[in-house]
Design an enzyme around this catalytic site. Structure first.
Site, PDB file in Angstrom:
ATOM      1  NE  ARG A   1      -3.766   2.498   1.161  1.00 39.84           N
ATOM      2  CZ  ARG A   1      -4.758   2.820   1.970  1.00 39.84           C
ATOM      3  NH1 ARG A   1      -5.190   1.943   2.851  1.00 39.84           N
ATOM      4  NH2 ARG A   1      -5.340   3.994   1.893  1.00 39.84           N
TER       5      ARG A   1
ATOM      6  NE  ARG B   1      -8.879   2.136  -0.667  1.00 40.90           N
ATOM      7  CZ  ARG B   1      -9.951   2.656  -0.128  1.00 40.90           C
ATOM      8  NH1 ARG B   1     -10.209   2.493   1.125  1.00 40.90           N
ATOM      9  NH2 ARG B   1     -10.778   3.371  -0.838  1.00 40.90           N
TER      10      ARG B   1
ATOM     11  CG  ASP C   1      -8.567   0.955   3.892  1.00 40.87           C
ATOM     12  OD1 ASP C   1      -7.660   1.619   4.425  1.00 40.87           O
ATOM     13  OD2 ASP C   1      -9.766   1.236   4.018  1.00 40.87           O
TER      14      ASP C   1
ATOM     15  CG  ASP D   1     -10.512   1.658   7.753  1.00 39.74           C
ATOM     16  OD1 ASP D   1      -9.476   2.343   7.698  1.00 39.74           O
ATOM     17  OD2 ASP D   1     -11.366   1.638   6.845  1.00 39.74           O
TER      18      ASP D   1
END
Length: 171
Positions: A84, A95, A98, A100
């Site tokens: 990334r 992307r 990811d 989170d």
């Protein structure tokens, strides 16, 4: 050592999406982050930036003794190790990976680097469906609102369950 129950959202829409998610699970375990459960994989239409490939998304429940900003640093290192980059990227655009932090125990935190609970999770079917698959009774910190109630109110956002990630099949 005191541990916290943490929920993460993972997504990928470039390259070998499933392999990218698999890499996250393996690298989390290598960091001594205990994975308790994994949702199914969900193929989801992009939000915010529509002109990009569809995502594979999932949620993970884990336990960690790290503090929130320490965990964020580890997650960003994992993202970088999987390829990334942020330079020249479109915010919320395509992307490789990811990760989170959705929920971190009952913590509510707002810093320039990190907001917990995740600030957009309540508006995202691709986050709530996988999360509620592994934690159907989870509530929003501070308000106690059932997230299942919030999911029931969401409209649109195509989300299709497609199977399990190999690294999580034994969880």
């Amino acid at each position: 050592m005191l541990t916290k129950r943490v929920f993460l959202a993972l997504g990928s829409n470039l390259g070998d999406r499933e392999r990218n998610l698999q890499g996250v699970v393996e690298l989390l375990q290598a960091q001594s982050i205990s994975i308790k459960s994994c949702s199914s994989l969900y193929e989801t239409e992009p939000q915010d930036v529509n002109d990009q490939p569809w995502f594979l998304n999932m949620a993970i429940e884990c336990e960690t003794s790290f503090f929130p900003l320490q965990l964020l640093t580890i997650l960003q290192q994992i993202e970088r190790s999987l390829g990334r980059t942020w330079t020249g990227s479109v915010p919320r655009g395509p992307r490789l990976i990811d990760i989170d932090i959705l929920l971190f125990g009952k913590t509510r935190l707002t810093t320039p680097e990190l907001t917990i609970p995740h600030p957009r999770m309540l508006r995202r079917r691709f986050v709530l469906e996988p999360l509620l698959e592994i934690a159907p009774d989870v509530r929003y910190p501070g308000t106690g609102e059932r997230l299942s109630k919030r999911l029931a109110g969401l409209r649109g956002q195509t989300v299709k369950r497609i199977g399990l990630l190999a690294a999580c099949s034994g969880k």
